[in-house]
Design a protein around this motif. Structure first.
Motif, short mmCIF file in Angstrom:
data_model
loop_
_atom_site.label_atom_id
_atom_site.label_comp_id
_atom_site.label_asym_id
_atom_site.label_seq_id
_atom_site.Cartn_x
_atom_site.Cartn_y
_atom_site.Cartn_z
N GLY A 1 0.81 -1.21 0.00
CA GLY A 1 0.00 0.00 0.00
C GLY A 1 0.85 1.26 0.00
O GLY A 1 2.08 1.22 -0.01
N LEU A 2 0.18 2.41 0.02
CA LEU A 2 0.86 3.70 -0.05
C LEU A 2 0.04 4.76 0.66
O LEU A 2 -1.19 4.77 0.58
CB LEU A 2 1.05 4.13 -1.51
CG LEU A 2 1.62 5.54 -1.76
CD1 LEU A 2 3.07 5.60 -1.33
CD2 LEU A 2 1.46 5.93 -3.22
N LEU A 3 0.74 5.63 1.38
CA LEU A 3 0.14 6.85 1.93
C LEU A 3 0.96 8.03 1.41
O LEU A 3 2.20 8.00 1.47
CB LEU A 3 0.15 6.84 3.45
CG LEU A 3 -0.99 6.06 4.12
CD1 LEU A 3 -0.69 5.84 5.60
CD2 LEU A 3 -2.32 6.77 3.94
N ALA A 4 0.29 9.05 0.90
CA ALA A 4 0.99 10.19 0.32
C ALA A 4 0.36 11.49 0.79
O ALA A 4 -0.86 11.56 1.00
CB ALA A 4 0.97 10.12 -1.20
N LEU A 5 1.19 12.50 0.96
CA LEU A 5 0.77 13.83 1.37
C LEU A 5 1.26 14.84 0.34
O LEU A 5 2.45 14.87 0.00
CB LEU A 5 1.36 14.17 2.75
CG LEU A 5 1.21 15.61 3.24
CD1 LEU A 5 -0.25 15.92 3.54
CD2 LEU A 5 2.07 15.84 4.48
N VAL A 6 0.35 15.66 -0.16
CA VAL A 6 0.68 16.69 -1.14
C VAL A 6 0.02 17.99 -0.68
O VAL A 6 -1.18 18.02 -0.42
CB VAL A 6 0.18 16.32 -2.55
CG1 VAL A 6 0.45 17.45 -3.52
CG2 VAL A 6 0.83 15.04 -3.03
N GLY A 7 0.81 19.07 -0.57
CA GLY A 7 0.20 20.31 -0.13
C GLY A 7 1.18 21.46 -0.08
O GLY A 7 2.33 21.36 -0.53
N THR B 1 6.24 14.38 10.69
CA THR B 1 5.05 13.99 11.45
C THR B 1 4.19 13.04 10.62
O THR B 1 3.69 12.03 11.12
CB THR B 1 4.22 15.22 11.85
OG1 THR B 1 5.01 16.06 12.71
CG2 THR B 1 2.95 14.82 12.58
N PHE B 2 4.02 13.36 9.35
CA PHE B 2 3.24 12.49 8.47
C PHE B 2 3.89 11.11 8.35
O PHE B 2 3.21 10.08 8.49
CB PHE B 2 3.11 13.13 7.10
CG PHE B 2 2.42 12.25 6.09
CD1 PHE B 2 1.04 12.13 6.09
CD2 PHE B 2 3.14 11.56 5.13
CE1 PHE B 2 0.39 11.32 5.17
CE2 PHE B 2 2.51 10.75 4.21
CZ PHE B 2 1.12 10.63 4.23
N ARG B 3 5.19 11.08 8.11
CA ARG B 3 5.87 9.79 7.95
C ARG B 3 5.82 8.97 9.23
O ARG B 3 5.68 7.74 9.19
CB ARG B 3 7.33 10.02 7.54
CG ARG B 3 7.50 10.61 6.15
CD ARG B 3 8.96 10.60 5.73
NE ARG B 3 9.15 11.17 4.41
CZ ARG B 3 9.50 12.42 4.16
NH1 ARG B 3 9.75 13.24 5.18
NH2 ARG B 3 9.65 12.85 2.93
N ARG B 4 5.92 9.63 10.36
CA ARG B 4 5.92 8.92 11.65
C ARG B 4 4.58 8.26 11.92
O ARG B 4 4.53 7.19 12.54
CB ARG B 4 6.29 9.89 12.76
CG ARG B 4 6.50 9.23 14.11
CD ARG B 4 7.22 10.14 15.07
NE ARG B 4 6.55 11.42 15.24
CZ ARG B 4 7.01 12.58 14.81
NH1 ARG B 4 8.15 12.64 14.14
NH2 ARG B 4 6.35 13.70 15.02
N HIS B 5 3.50 8.87 11.48
CA HIS B 5 2.16 8.33 11.76
C HIS B 5 1.56 7.59 10.57
O HIS B 5 0.42 7.13 10.64
CB HIS B 5 1.22 9.47 12.17
CG HIS B 5 1.54 10.05 13.51
ND1 HIS B 5 2.45 11.06 13.68
CD2 HIS B 5 1.07 9.74 14.75
CE1 HIS B 5 2.53 11.37 14.96
NE2 HIS B 5 1.71 10.59 15.63
N ALA B 6 2.31 7.48 9.46
CA ALA B 6 1.81 6.77 8.29
C ALA B 6 1.97 5.27 8.49
O ALA B 6 2.98 4.68 8.13
CB ALA B 6 2.55 7.23 7.04
N ARG B 7 0.98 4.69 9.10
CA ARG B 7 0.98 3.25 9.39
C ARG B 7 -0.10 2.55 8.54
O ARG B 7 -1.02 3.20 8.05
CB ARG B 7 0.70 3.00 10.87
CG ARG B 7 1.64 3.77 11.80
CD ARG B 7 3.04 3.22 11.75
NE ARG B 7 3.99 3.97 12.55
CZ ARG B 7 4.14 3.83 13.87
NH1 ARG B 7 3.39 2.95 14.52
NH2 ARG B 7 5.04 4.56 14.53
N PRO B 8 -0.03 1.23 8.41
CA PRO B 8 -1.04 0.53 7.60
C PRO B 8 -2.47 0.76 8.08
O PRO B 8 -3.40 0.79 7.27
CB PRO B 8 -0.62 -0.94 7.76
CG PRO B 8 0.84 -0.89 7.99
CD PRO B 8 1.08 0.34 8.81
N ALA B 9 -2.67 0.95 9.38
CA ALA B 9 -4.01 1.14 9.90
C ALA B 9 -4.46 2.59 9.91
O ALA B 9 -5.61 2.89 10.26
CB ALA B 9 -4.11 0.57 11.32
#
Length: 339
Positions: free
Chosen positions: A139-145, A164-172
């Motif tokens: 999977g993937l989580l991405a932040l753009v802004g 902060t985003f990377r630290r909390h980007a978990r599978p759940a």
């Protein structure tokens, strides 16, 4: 880091009070906490656990770890391996993010996204925020802004938001949950600053979900045409909510859940919505400000591009050949599995 050190200390106190003398009792929890953290944190946890083990041997009032050489050797080897395992875990995770070839004024990173792939283009434009985190299982989580505010639009401020985003980007982690975490981070870093962002999640089957927080709508490509995705928009993260405001009906992430009267939903009202299409793209707010309605036509031009990295790179083009404006995210999720 504080939680890992506190857990290590608490484990040592508990083992000492319980008079547990086996090395595994003193090393297992610190090892788990260290492996799940960053390599530097893992090294600190291992060092602190080693200090506590030595204290349990040297201080007579602490009945705990065995003092025989074999037990101490086992603990030493185990604690030494923890930072190495954390480093190997982080290296494996980072290896799935690769940099694509391109001009010097833009960096394009490709990453798996379910059965397909994604590309994130960053070019150092003012206020740029961009991060892509691969998840276990593909999977993937991405932040753009983009960020605004003198205290937030600094290298340190932007780096803190991305970390902060990377630290909390978990599978759940859901996009709404991450929006709530980022909202609090913005308030802590710069009460007068705002983050206009879109959070995109791709699961292992290729299903795409996104939440908009003050940023332009996403674009989806079906066949050779692009269109607005119609994802509901929430306010920018960190923006002040009206006093006594209530969460809008339907703004909760799960069906059947209700928002309490007089309270705001996590993430400032961001509503995660499914997004379908053979290609999904989102660019920062600055791009829409500079190009107006042209951004839809630009995406029409890249709809036929088979390479998401090339499409993302084109989306950073400045108006009339000016300075590039980013970031831009392009996701080719592949055919999502249907239940």
């Amino acid at each position: 880091m504080r939680a890992a050190l506190a857990g290590t200390t608490g484990n040592a106190v508990l083992m000492g009070v319980a008079e547990v003398g086996t090395p595994i009792g003193w090393v297992l929890l610190p090892g788990l906490l260290g492996v799940s953290a960053r390599p530097r944190v893992a090294a600190l946890v291992s060092a602190w656990a080693g200090v506590l083990v030595v204290a349990s041997v040297l201080v007579p009032v602490i009945p705990g770890h065995r003092s025989d050489p074999q037990a101490l050797l086992a603990s030493t080897l185990s604690l030494t391996a923890v930072p190495l395992l954390a480093w190997a875990r982080r290296r494996t995770r980072t290896a799935s993010v690769t940099r694509a070839a391109g001009p010097t004024d833009v960096a394009v990173f490709t990453v798996p996204a379910g059965p397909g792939s994604a590309a994130l283009a960053v070019c150092g434009s003012p206020g740029e925020i961009g991060a892509a985190v691969p998840l276990r299982g593909g999977g993937l989580l991405a932040l753009v802004g983009t960020v605004t505010g003198a205290a937030l639009d600094t290298p340190a401020g932007r780096r803190a938001i991305e970390q902060t985003f990377r630290r909390h980007a978990r599978p759940a982690a859901s996009p709404q949950r991450l929006a709530g975490v980022l909202d609090q981070a913005v308030r802590d870093l710069a009460p007068a600053g705002h983050l206009r962002a879109t959070i995109v999640r791709v699961d292992r089957s290729g299903a795409v979900e996104a939440a908009r927080c003050g940023s332009p709508d996403l674009i989806t490509v079906a066949a050779d045409r692009a269109a607005l995705a119609g994802v509901p928009a929430g306010p920018a993260l960190g923006s002040t909510r009206p006093a006594g405001s209530t969460a809008r009906a339907g703004s909760t992430a799960r069906a059947g859940s209700t928002a309490r009267a007089g309270s705001a939903s996590p993430g400032g009202g961001a509503t995660p919505s499914p997004v379908t299409g053979r290609r999904v793209a989102v660019v920062a707010a600055a791009f829409a400000d500079a190009h107006g309605e042209r951004w839809v036509r630009v995406l029409d031009q890249v709809a036929a591009d088979d390479d998401p990295a090339g499409a993302a790179r084109r989306l950073t083009r400045g108006p009339r050949g000016g300075r590039r404006t980013g970031p831009a995210l392009v996701v080719d999720p592949g055919p999502p599995s249907r239940a």
